[in-house]
Design an enzyme around this catalytic site. Structure first.
Site, PDB file in Angstrom:
ATOM      1  N   TYR A 160      29.640  54.486  24.200  1.00 59.31           N
ATOM      2  CA  TYR A 160      29.971  53.553  23.117  1.00 59.31           C
ATOM      3  C   TYR A 160      28.988  52.396  23.036  1.00 59.31           C
ATOM      4  CZ  TYR A 160      34.235  56.152  22.656  1.00 59.31           C
ATOM      5  OH  TYR A 160      35.135  57.172  22.458  1.00 59.31           O
ATOM      6  N   LYS A 230      34.370  62.735  34.992  1.00 61.02           N
ATOM      7  CA  LYS A 230      33.722  64.054  34.976  1.00 61.02           C
ATOM      8  C   LYS A 230      32.514  63.966  35.911  1.00 61.02           C
ATOM      9  CE  LYS A 230      33.203  68.244  33.264  1.00 61.02           C
ATOM     10  NZ  LYS A 230      34.125  69.349  33.551  1.00 61.02           N
ATOM     11  N   ASP A 283      38.639  67.248  32.634  1.00 64.84           N
ATOM     12  CA  ASP A 283      39.168  68.437  31.955  1.00 64.84           C
ATOM     13  C   ASP A 283      40.463  68.900  32.621  1.00 64.84           C
ATOM     14  OD1 ASP A 283      37.601  69.079  34.139  1.00 64.84           O
ATOM     15  OD2 ASP A 283      36.564  70.755  33.208  1.00 64.84           O
ATOM     16  N   ASP A 307      39.416  57.579  25.323  1.00 61.43           N
ATOM     17  CA  ASP A 307      39.628  57.796  23.888  1.00 61.43           C
ATOM     18  C   ASP A 307      40.323  59.140  23.670  1.00 61.43           C
ATOM     19  OD1 ASP A 307      39.502  57.451  21.169  1.00 61.43           O
ATOM     20  OD2 ASP A 307      37.326  57.469  21.017  1.00 61.43           O
TER      21      ASP A 307
HETATM   22  O1  LIG Z   1      36.102  52.838  16.163  1.00 63.37           O
HETATM   23  C1  LIG Z   1      36.406  53.933  15.764  1.00 63.37           C
HETATM   24  O2  LIG Z   1      36.147  54.324  14.643  1.00 63.37           O
HETATM   25  C2  LIG Z   1      37.194  54.859  16.635  1.00 63.37           C
HETATM   26  C3  LIG Z   1      37.809  54.156  17.800  1.00 63.37           C
HETATM   27  C4  LIG Z   1      38.801  54.995  18.489  1.00 63.37           C
HETATM   28  O3  LIG Z   1      38.957  56.171  18.265  1.00 63.37           O
HETATM   29  C5  LIG Z   1      39.647  54.365  19.493  1.00 63.37           C
HETATM   30  O4  LIG Z   1      39.466  53.218  19.834  1.00 63.37           O
HETATM   31  O5  LIG Z   1      40.567  55.041  19.987  1.00 63.37           O
HETATM   32 MG   LIG Z   2      40.483  57.041  19.466  1.00 60.36          MG
END
Ligand SMILES: O=C(O)CCC(=O)C(=O)O
Ligand SMILES: [Mg+2]
Ligand SMILES: NC(=O)C1=CN([C@@H]2O[C@H](COP(=O)(O)OP(=O)(O)OC[C@H]3O[C@@H](n4cnc5c(N)ncnc54)[C@H](OP(=O)(O)O)[C@@H]3O)[C@@H](O)[C@H]2O)C=CC1
Length: 416
Positions: A160, A230, A283, A307
């Site tokens: 990210y 992972k 996983d 996420d």
């Molecule tokens: O920022 C985004 O567009 C996705 C963020 C996301 O999926 C989350 O924070 O769970």
């Molecule tokens: Mg998300």
């Protein structure tokens, strides 16, 4: 740039003293309405919070809501290039506690995620997402009541960080040349047409996240913290996350190796009970949480794993319509739903506002307004128990009454 924000005259800011929040009786809370379904879910959230606060504290306490802007609404108000105004960032910094609706991130080109930018700029390094079942919520699994986990997702690092080079560009070519010629990388396939992404993961970034996860387990009498990674494949990023997590448990929390390690056991200073710090490869974790959810409690993981795991676990307890979350740093916290802008439902008054309302419940608890937080939970349980639910639950529930997004908010208020 001209200010677009009206600061409520009656309110006062929440302050931070020695790491503790000082919350006045009429705190100013900045909020972002959000793109897409933000327009649907944010007003019932505000209405439900106001009702809970009024019921809990009569006229003694009242939130002073202050709208701040990001996403499409910001481009309309400021200028077409301003997606995340400096003013918004400054106000979140100043007022310490806020809440937001979802913001759109285009796939592929266009602006990078505003949600991620907000977390990174304000250094909200913990993404805390509790996953718990409410009695009566339809679920695809046989025992949703066995799911009671709190995800601590690292919020500032990993892929990210946005260090990416598009295939075919001069930048991608230079990175590939560097990796080949100076770093001895020999396994880049199809290099002429290859995008490159970089995954930074640091010891400091890992340990500040794992520290919060273990502290949460201590404060909330939880029996385990699972490091999800992972590391078998990504040894120096995800593998290091696991090692640094265990190291922190040993060195800062007095952990001892369990049966020779690598698992570590620490003693909860409040209860004298043991907390096991363990790890599972990502996983395998996705099947573990389905098959043996009762074995997992607090989860500490990297940004991308967190996420994926957030949405997957949310599905087990009824879906992302009721999956709340918080982005927390050392000074500022911004609460937000796990779901996105669900554009196909935008403006239809249809979706479930439960996720952002439960995020507000977390916010009230964070502020120490426990009675109001409890009322929101009571209202939510009551509305679901009465089977007055939005489309996402109604389509899976026998004999349920379909209500709109705003009506569901009103049902919550009726059941407080
Ligand atoms: O920022 C985004 O567009 C996705 C963020 C996301 O999926 C989350 O924070 O769970
Ligand atoms: Mg998300
Ligand atoms: N923190 C944030 O602001 C986030 C922003 N996003 C952004 O949102 C946009 C859309 O992303 P997308 O992948 O479609 O994911 P979304 O989470 O927006 O929606 C996916 C599906 O989840 C269900 N859903 C979402 N919200 C609700 C709700 N409140 N009530 C009931 N069901 C709900 C719907 O399922 P169904 O179709 O089955 O009814 C919906 O189609 C993207 O731009 C993405 O980047 C994504 C995640 C987080």
């Amino acid at each position: 740039m001209t200010s677009q924000v009206t600061i409520p005259a009656k309110g006062q800011p929440i302050q931070l003293e020695d790491g503790r929040l000082i919350v006045p009786n009429n705190p100013i809370i900045p909020y972002i309405e959000g793109d897409g379904i933000g327009v649907d879910v944010t007003p019932p959230m505000i209405k439900a919070v106001n009702a809970a606060v009024a019921k809990a504290y009569q006229s003694e306490r009242e939130i002073q809501w202050m709208e701040v802007y990001a996403g499409e609404k910001a481009t309309a108000l400021y200028d077409s290039e301003t997606w995340l105004p400096e003013e918004t960032l400054a106000l979140f910094r100043e007022y310490k506690v806020g809440i937001k609706g979802p913001l759109t991130t285009p796939v592929g080109g266009g602006i990078r995620s505003l949600n991620v930018a907000l977390r990174q700029v304000l250094d909200l390094y913990v993404c805390q997402r509790p996953v718990q079942w409410f009695t009566g919520v339809p679920s695809p699994v046989k025992h949703p009541e066995s799911v009671d986990m709190v995800i601590f997702r690292e919020n500032s690092e990993d892929i990210y960080a946005g260090i990416e080079y598009q295939a075919g560009t001069e930048q991608a070519k230079r990175v590939i040349d560097f990796l080949k010629n100076e770093m001895g990388a020999s396994k880049i396939r199809f290099e002429e047409d290859c995008g490159i992404g970089i995954k930074p993961v640091s010891k400091e970034g890992t340990q500040r996240l794992v520290r919060q996860a273990i502290q949460y387990a201590i404060d909330n009498n939880r029996e385990s913290v699972t490091l999800v990674h992972k590391g078998n494949i990504m040894k120096f990023t995800e593998g290091a996350f696991k090692d640094w997590g265990y190291e922190l448990a040993r060195e800062e929390f007095g952990g001892e190796l369990l049966d020779g390690g690598p698992w570590v056991v620490i003693t909860n200073p409040n209860t004298g009970k043991e907390i096991v710090i363990k790890d599972v490869i990502a996983d395998a974790m996705l099947q573990q949480v389905l098959l043996r959810p009762e074995e997992y409690s607090v989860i500490a993981t990297l940004n991308l794993n967190g996420d994926y795991l957030s949405d997957a676990l949310a599905a087990q307890v009824g879906g992302i319509g009721i999956a709340p979350g918080a982005n927390i740093g050392d000074g500022v916290a911004i609460f937000e739903a796990t779901h996105g802008t669900a554009p196909k439902y935008a403006g239809q008054n249809k979706v479930n506002p439960g996720s952002v309302i439960l995020s507000a419940e977390m916010m009230l608890r964070h502020m120490g307004w426990i009675e109001a937080a409890d009322l929101l939970l009571k209202g939510m349980s009551g509305a679901i128990g009465a089977k007055t639910v939005t489309y996402d639950f109604e389509r899976l529930m026998a004999n349920a009454t379909l209500v709109t997004c705003s009506e569901f908010g009103d049902c919550i208020i009726e059941h407080m």
